[in-house]
Design a protein around this motif. Structure first.
Motif, PDB file in Angstrom:
ATOM      1  N   GLN A   8     -63.690  39.834   9.641  1.00  0.00           N
ATOM      2  CA  GLN A   8     -62.401  39.830  10.846  1.00  0.00           C
ATOM      3  C   GLN A   8     -62.753  41.230  11.614  1.00  0.00           C
ATOM      4  OE1 GLN A   8     -59.099  38.720  10.770  1.00  0.00           O
ATOM      5  NE2 GLN A   8     -60.232  36.965   9.118  1.00  0.00           N
ATOM      6  N   VAL A   9     -63.345  41.666  11.783  1.00  0.00           N
ATOM      7  CA  VAL A   9     -64.258  42.917  12.481  1.00  0.00           C
ATOM      8  C   VAL A   9     -64.131  42.413  14.291  1.00  0.00           C
ATOM      9  CG1 VAL A   9     -66.254  44.013  13.462  1.00  0.00           C
ATOM     10  CG2 VAL A   9     -65.617  43.509  10.518  1.00  0.00           C
ATOM     11  N   ASN A  10     -62.995  42.883  14.634  1.00  0.00           N
ATOM     12  CA  ASN A  10     -63.288  43.377  15.908  1.00  0.00           C
ATOM     13  C   ASN A  10     -64.450  43.680  16.705  1.00  0.00           C
ATOM     14  OD1 ASN A  10     -61.281  43.216  18.668  1.00  0.00           O
ATOM     15  ND2 ASN A  10     -61.469  45.475  18.152  1.00  0.00           N
ATOM     16  N   ILE A  11     -64.407  42.444  17.295  1.00  0.00           N
ATOM     17  CA  ILE A  11     -65.498  42.673  18.535  1.00  0.00           C
ATOM     18  C   ILE A  11     -65.299  43.401  19.930  1.00  0.00           C
ATOM     19  CG2 ILE A  11     -67.575  41.359  19.592  1.00  0.00           C
ATOM     20  CD1 ILE A  11     -67.146  38.999  17.463  1.00  0.00           C
ATOM     21  N   ARG A  12     -66.196  44.294  20.312  1.00  0.00           N
ATOM     22  CA  ARG A  12     -65.786  45.083  21.394  1.00  0.00           C
ATOM     23  C   ARG A  12     -67.464  45.046  22.427  1.00  0.00           C
ATOM     24  NH1 ARG A  12     -65.740  51.175  19.748  1.00  0.00           N
ATOM     25  NH2 ARG A  12     -64.886  51.848  21.674  1.00  0.00           N
ATOM     26  N   ILE A 159     -74.722  39.219  21.334  1.00  0.00           N
ATOM     27  CA  ILE A 159     -73.185  39.442  20.567  1.00  0.00           C
ATOM     28  C   ILE A 159     -73.561  39.729  19.063  1.00  0.00           C
ATOM     29  CG2 ILE A 159     -71.330  38.271  19.434  1.00  0.00           C
ATOM     30  CD1 ILE A 159     -70.610  36.954  21.859  1.00  0.00           C
ATOM     31  N   THR A 160     -73.966  40.903  18.328  1.00  0.00           N
ATOM     32  CA  THR A 160     -73.715  40.948  17.447  1.00  0.00           C
ATOM     33  C   THR A 160     -73.573  40.433  16.237  1.00  0.00           C
ATOM     34  OG1 THR A 160     -72.376  42.874  17.050  1.00  0.00           O
ATOM     35  CG2 THR A 160     -74.471  43.137  17.653  1.00  0.00           C
ATOM     36  N   PRO A 161     -73.895  40.140  15.139  1.00  0.00           N
ATOM     37  CA  PRO A 161     -74.027  39.044  14.099  1.00  0.00           C
ATOM     38  C   PRO A 161     -72.574  39.229  13.184  1.00  0.00           C
ATOM     39  CG  PRO A 161     -75.961  39.756  13.795  1.00  0.00           C
ATOM     40  CD  PRO A 161     -75.207  40.271  15.109  1.00  0.00           C
ATOM     41  N   GLU A 162     -71.862  38.241  12.799  1.00  0.00           N
ATOM     42  CA  GLU A 162     -71.079  38.676  12.214  1.00  0.00           C
ATOM     43  C   GLU A 162     -71.927  39.270  10.365  1.00  0.00           C
ATOM     44  OE1 GLU A 162     -68.301  35.676   8.305  1.00  0.00           O
ATOM     45  OE2 GLU A 162     -68.788  35.308  10.324  1.00  0.00           O
ATOM     46  N   GLY A 163     -71.122  40.836  10.019  1.00  0.00           N
ATOM     47  CA  GLY A 163     -71.305  41.337   8.796  1.00  0.00           C
ATOM     48  C   GLY A 163     -71.488  42.573   8.577  1.00  0.00           C
ATOM     49  N   PRO A 164     -71.880  43.208  10.049  1.00  0.00           N
ATOM     50  CA  PRO A 164     -71.761  44.749   9.582  1.00  0.00           C
ATOM     51  C   PRO A 164     -70.089  45.378  10.618  1.00  0.00           C
ATOM     52  CG  PRO A 164     -73.230  44.568  10.992  1.00  0.00           C
ATOM     53  CD  PRO A 164     -73.018  42.771  11.419  1.00  0.00           C
ATOM     54  N   PRO A 165     -69.650  46.410  10.104  1.00  0.00           N
ATOM     55  CA  PRO A 165     -68.013  47.329   9.439  1.00  0.00           C
ATOM     56  C   PRO A 165     -68.235  47.302  11.652  1.00  0.00           C
ATOM     57  CG  PRO A 165     -70.297  48.869   8.874  1.00  0.00           C
ATOM     58  CD  PRO A 165     -70.762  47.515   9.518  1.00  0.00           C
ATOM     59  N   ARG A 166     -69.488  47.050  12.312  1.00  0.00           N
ATOM     60  CA  ARG A 166     -68.988  47.228  13.687  1.00  0.00           C
ATOM     61  C   ARG A 166     -70.260  46.564  14.410  1.00  0.00           C
ATOM     62  NH1 ARG A 166     -69.182  53.590  14.628  1.00  0.00           N
ATOM     63  NH2 ARG A 166     -66.886  54.067  13.755  1.00  0.00           N
ATOM     64  N   ARG A 167     -69.171  45.081  15.440  1.00  0.00           N
ATOM     65  CA  ARG A 167     -69.703  44.349  16.003  1.00  0.00           C
ATOM     66  C   ARG A 167     -69.193  44.373  17.825  1.00  0.00           C
ATOM     67  NH1 ARG A 167     -68.038  38.056  14.147  1.00  0.00           N
ATOM     68  NH2 ARG A 167     -69.842  37.672  15.846  1.00  0.00           N
ATOM     69  N   PHE A 168     -70.030  43.711  18.822  1.00  0.00           N
ATOM     70  CA  PHE A 168     -70.572  43.993  19.807  1.00  0.00           C
ATOM     71  C   PHE A 168     -70.855  43.129  20.976  1.00  0.00           C
ATOM     72  CE2 PHE A 168     -70.739  48.134  18.538  1.00  0.00           C
ATOM     73  CZ  PHE A 168     -70.062  49.483  19.078  1.00  0.00           C
ATOM     74  N   ASP A 169     -70.521  42.768  22.168  1.00  0.00           N
ATOM     75  CA  ASP A 169     -70.386  42.020  22.641  1.00  0.00           C
ATOM     76  C   ASP A 169     -70.963  42.140  24.156  1.00  0.00           C
ATOM     77  OD1 ASP A 169     -70.062  39.914  25.174  1.00  0.00           O
ATOM     78  OD2 ASP A 169     -68.304  38.647  24.495  1.00  0.00           O
ATOM     79  N   ALA A 170     -72.522  42.500  23.884  1.00  0.00           N
ATOM     80  CA  ALA A 170     -73.126  43.547  24.834  1.00  0.00           C
ATOM     81  C   ALA A 170     -73.084  42.647  26.000  1.00  0.00           C
ATOM     82  CB  ALA A 170     -74.237  44.411  23.549  1.00  0.00           C
ATOM     83  N   ARG A 171     -73.241  44.211  26.862  1.00  0.00           N
ATOM     84  CA  ARG A 171     -74.329  43.238  28.221  1.00  0.00           C
ATOM     85  C   ARG A 171     -75.394  44.379  28.892  1.00  0.00           C
ATOM     86  NH1 ARG A 171     -71.463  38.601  30.507  1.00  0.00           N
ATOM     87  NH2 ARG A 171     -69.010  38.621  29.039  1.00  0.00           N
ATOM     88  N   PHE A 172     -76.347  43.402  28.672  1.00  0.00           N
ATOM     89  CA  PHE A 172     -77.706  44.370  29.076  1.00  0.00           C
ATOM     90  C   PHE A 172     -78.065  44.165  30.889  1.00  0.00           C
ATOM     91  CE2 PHE A 172     -78.109  43.497  24.626  1.00  0.00           C
ATOM     92  CZ  PHE A 172     -79.032  44.860  23.861  1.00  0.00           C
TER      93      PHE A 172
END
Length: 187
Positions: A8-12, A159-172
């Protein structure tokens, strides 16, 4: 045991920029995150962070050069909002590393922060942004700058994998370190 549901962690949305240079050999700028941070504590990272609502491409289009929102979005294969990622990466590089990918608006010359008075003034700007007393766009306008999105090249999406309390959809992105600026960690 986690006190949150990893599913359920929101992906920012997030953006990061790899700053490279050849001074005199190829160098890649990275920063070590504080060990006690929630996300990636103690790891070596590129300057970057979440895309903020204030990174609105409609606002920044007027003070950005070499890349429109339409062009940025097309490069990232999204419908719109691509310029916000470029702006976030530029803002985060300034906040975290003191590197500002910007030009003087009147002559499009690169920003030079080598003079002690300029270095001190822009450090004050960083402090003001980091303590939320001023907005990034306000500083860009007051200093009569234009952000140089064309100096950054989009290279990847992670996109950071499921698991950490913070997730990101990061553009490099990748960009050359400006010649007249020296990175400094924000501590």
């Amino acid at each position: 045991m986690n006190d949150y549901d990893p599913a359920q962690v929101n992906i920012r949305a997030a953006a990061t920029v790899m700053l490279i240079d050849d001074r005199p050999n190829l160098q890649l700028f990275m920063m070590e995150r504080h060990a006690n941070t929630v996300f990636a504590g103690g790891m070596w990272v590129f300057p970057g962070g979440a895309v903020d609502a204030a990174d609105d491409p409609e606002i920044f289009q007027a003070i950005s050069i070499h890349r429109s929102d339409e062009q940025a979005s097309k490069l990232m294969n999204i419908d719109s909002g691509g310029l916000a990622y470029y702006i976030a990466a530029i803002r985060e590089a300034f906040e975290e590393a003191g590197i500002l990918l910007a030009l003087r608006k009147h002559n499009h010359q690169p920003l030079d922060l080598t003079a002690p008075d300029m270095e001190k003034r822009f450090q004050k700007h960083r402090d003001d942004i980091n303590d939320s007393s001023r907005d990034f766009i306000e500083i860009i306008r007051d200093e009569d700058l234009i952000l140089d999105a064309g100096e950054m090249h989009y290279i990847a999406r992670w996109i950071t994998p499921e698991g950490p309390p913070r997730r990101f959809d990061a553009r490099f992105f990748i960009a050359r370190m400006p010649q007249n600026q020296t990175p400094m960690h924000d501590d």
